[in-house]
Design a protein around this motif. Sequence first.
Motif, PDB file in Angstrom:
ATOM      1  N   CYS A 127      -1.167  -1.865  -2.464  1.00  0.00           N
ATOM      2  CA  CYS A 127      -0.244  -0.780  -2.840  1.00  0.00           C
ATOM      3  C   CYS A 127       0.053  -0.816  -4.332  1.00  0.00           C
ATOM      4  O   CYS A 127       0.063   0.232  -5.008  1.00  0.00           O
ATOM      5  N   SER A 128       0.287  -1.994  -4.864  1.00  0.00           N
ATOM      6  CA  SER A 128       0.575  -2.121  -6.296  1.00  0.00           C
ATOM      7  C   SER A 128      -0.617  -1.704  -7.144  1.00  0.00           C
ATOM      8  O   SER A 128      -0.458  -1.059  -8.193  1.00  0.00           O
ATOM      9  N   ILE A 178       1.077  -9.665   2.345  1.00  0.00           N
ATOM     10  CA  ILE A 178       0.926  -9.892   0.901  1.00  0.00           C
ATOM     11  C   ILE A 178      -0.273  -9.121   0.365  1.00  0.00           C
ATOM     12  O   ILE A 178      -0.223  -8.513  -0.709  1.00  0.00           O
ATOM     13  N   GLN A 179      -1.360  -9.126   1.134  1.00  0.00           N
ATOM     14  CA  GLN A 179      -2.577  -8.426   0.700  1.00  0.00           C
ATOM     15  C   GLN A 179      -2.346  -6.921   0.611  1.00  0.00           C
ATOM     16  O   GLN A 179      -2.752  -6.283  -0.370  1.00  0.00           O
ATOM     17  N   LYS A 187      -9.545   0.730   6.642  1.00  0.00           N
ATOM     18  CA  LYS A 187      -8.306   1.236   7.242  1.00  0.00           C
ATOM     19  C   LYS A 187      -7.136   1.161   6.270  1.00  0.00           C
ATOM     20  O   LYS A 187      -6.277   2.049   6.261  1.00  0.00           O
ATOM     21  N   THR A 188      -7.080   0.104   5.446  1.00  0.00           N
ATOM     22  CA  THR A 188      -5.931  -0.069   4.566  1.00  0.00           C
ATOM     23  C   THR A 188      -5.763   1.119   3.625  1.00  0.00           C
ATOM     24  O   THR A 188      -4.675   1.697   3.503  1.00  0.00           O
ATOM     25  N   ALA A 189      -6.837   1.499   2.960  1.00  0.00           N
ATOM     26  CA  ALA A 189      -6.757   2.659   2.056  1.00  0.00           C
ATOM     27  C   ALA A 189      -6.480   3.938   2.829  1.00  0.00           C
ATOM     28  O   ALA A 189      -5.863   4.868   2.294  1.00  0.00           O
ATOM     29  N   LEU A 191       1.405   6.753  -0.367  1.00  0.00           N
ATOM     30  CA  LEU A 191       1.785   6.829  -1.768  1.00  0.00           C
ATOM     31  C   LEU A 191       1.879   8.282  -2.236  1.00  0.00           C
ATOM     32  O   LEU A 191       2.750   8.635  -3.027  1.00  0.00           O
ATOM     33  N   HIS A 192       0.962   9.102  -1.749  1.00  0.00           N
ATOM     34  CA  HIS A 192       0.966  10.512  -2.136  1.00  0.00           C
ATOM     35  C   HIS A 192       2.249  11.208  -1.667  1.00  0.00           C
ATOM     36  O   HIS A 192       2.812  12.037  -2.399  1.00  0.00           O
TER      37      HIS A 192
END
Length: 582
Positions: free
Chosen positions: A94-95, A88-89, A56-58, A65-66
């Motif tokens: 994202c980074s 934090i995760q 789910k995160t991706a 980000l796009h």
Amino acid sequence: MSKTADSFMDLGLNHHIINVLHDIGYEKPLPIQTQCIPYLLAGYDVLGMAHTGSGKTAAFVLPLLHNVDINDSFSQGLIVTPTRELAIQIGRVCSDFTRYMNKINIVTLCGGQSYDIQLSALNKRPHIIVSTPGRLIDHLNRGTADLSKLKTLVIDEADEMLRMGFIEDIEHIIKNIPIKHQTALFSATLPMGIRRISYRFMNNPKEVYIHTDTNMCADIKQSYWLVRGIAKHEALMRFLETEDFEAAIVFVRTKCATLEISNILEKFGYNSAALNGDMNQAIRHQTLNRLRHGSLQILIATDVAARGLDVHRISLVINYDIPINSDAYIHRIGRTGRAGRVGKSLLFVEYKEFRILRNIERKINLNITEVRHPTVKTLLACRLAKFANKIECQLNTNNDLDIYRSLLPQIKPKKGLTIENLAAVLLKIAQGNRPLVLPPDPVIKNKSDYKIRMKNNYKNNCRIDNRTLKVRCKFKKISSDNMDIYHISVGRNDGVKIRHIIGMLSNKIDNIRCYGIGNIRLFSFHSIIELNKGLSNNKILTQLSHARILNKPINMKLLGSTSLRSSTYHNKKNFSENIYIR
């Protein structure tokens, strides 16, 4: 809109993100990513439901980000999560995905971090904010966070937000962002409260459901152990010692239990640490870093503390305390076997918890395999193999054995010493708290024998009615000379039954025998228990000081040694039940 994609490039992501995914090794998108990313790229609201570990995160980070315009210096995306660890995760994820997007600015806001650091980051007008609800509202009230031009709001783990009481905070945050914005809400389950949120704050969302089925568990080998024969903490140590794993999470029900189990494991030389919501943020962060980097092998955690935790090293999950429902079970085992990785899970099940086990099996459409705890013979073989492996490694890698060989003549005990005796003594010393000579396991003939002696603490004259779980025992008068009287502050009006008290005693006092329990009487607002004299000397009051029955503290106190049958509590108008267990 297409619902299938063989690669991330087919989804329409920009080349910066595609290059990062290629470097990381992401080749084919997972189902939740295949279905959600095109909708989010096109600007639709999305309501996504998928089990933990499904990617789910991706699914929401990549399109966020796009869509960011790095030339606009204001906050365009907001990701809200229920816990600091998860914030934090996600910030770290994202980074990682912005490796080739040099000008993008991302900030993570959560408790336990200096305000000066966060204020400095917010002054730089970050493009994306990842935050917990409480800290974000704090910044909104201070006027240090500006969401007036926000384009996209992502709410992750929405069901956990609802359970933790954050929904009002989410509503407050939504009132501080533009009316026209994109909302993505992701949840492992879809309770009615989440539905109401979607109706109120989302604009005709595209609903994506990745159904839980056997395929979800394909990469997790699941098994359960029926609690019998030995204490749970002893079984835990045996499984940890005989299982092959890189890192493990042991799930318990309460914050106190994380510390108790961690202390037991550390006492016997296991590399473990506790993780719960009451711990200092710096310590929690340090513990998770140790787990990620390999200096910590075993983590003892509660459900909330480990929510969303994604550490590649975790290959084993042990449910020391059974989860409250099937959804919680799925969340727990999802810490391993994530995104296609192979994992293993083990569930400790007491006899009274079989119904929960069957519900879990129905939920995941899979029969969970029963296993037995490792026997003394298995444990001994494992310890000998590990010790022999250590010896082999020392022989192959150390070139300074001659120095130690020269020291052997200096060992001059009073009695004669042979090389064999010296080796045996050194072997015993080297094993420390994990000796190679162990007492035999108690004999349990079969399951039916166990069911008769529920949780190893009932005598053979006790039997269990599977429908009502009522305990029926033969009555026998017990001499009051060997009994102490205890008072607990729960009674009939609290819904307490005799079986609840016996179950609590069996859980809290290791190896208690039924002949140690005398009369048990229930009154309106309290209960009286007779237990063998001497138990108070074994720190029973310390063990039971924080015990609860039906989620109510019992506040157990020692009254004395006077027989209940001759005390002021012997009033037939006041008590409703009593029990004499032989």
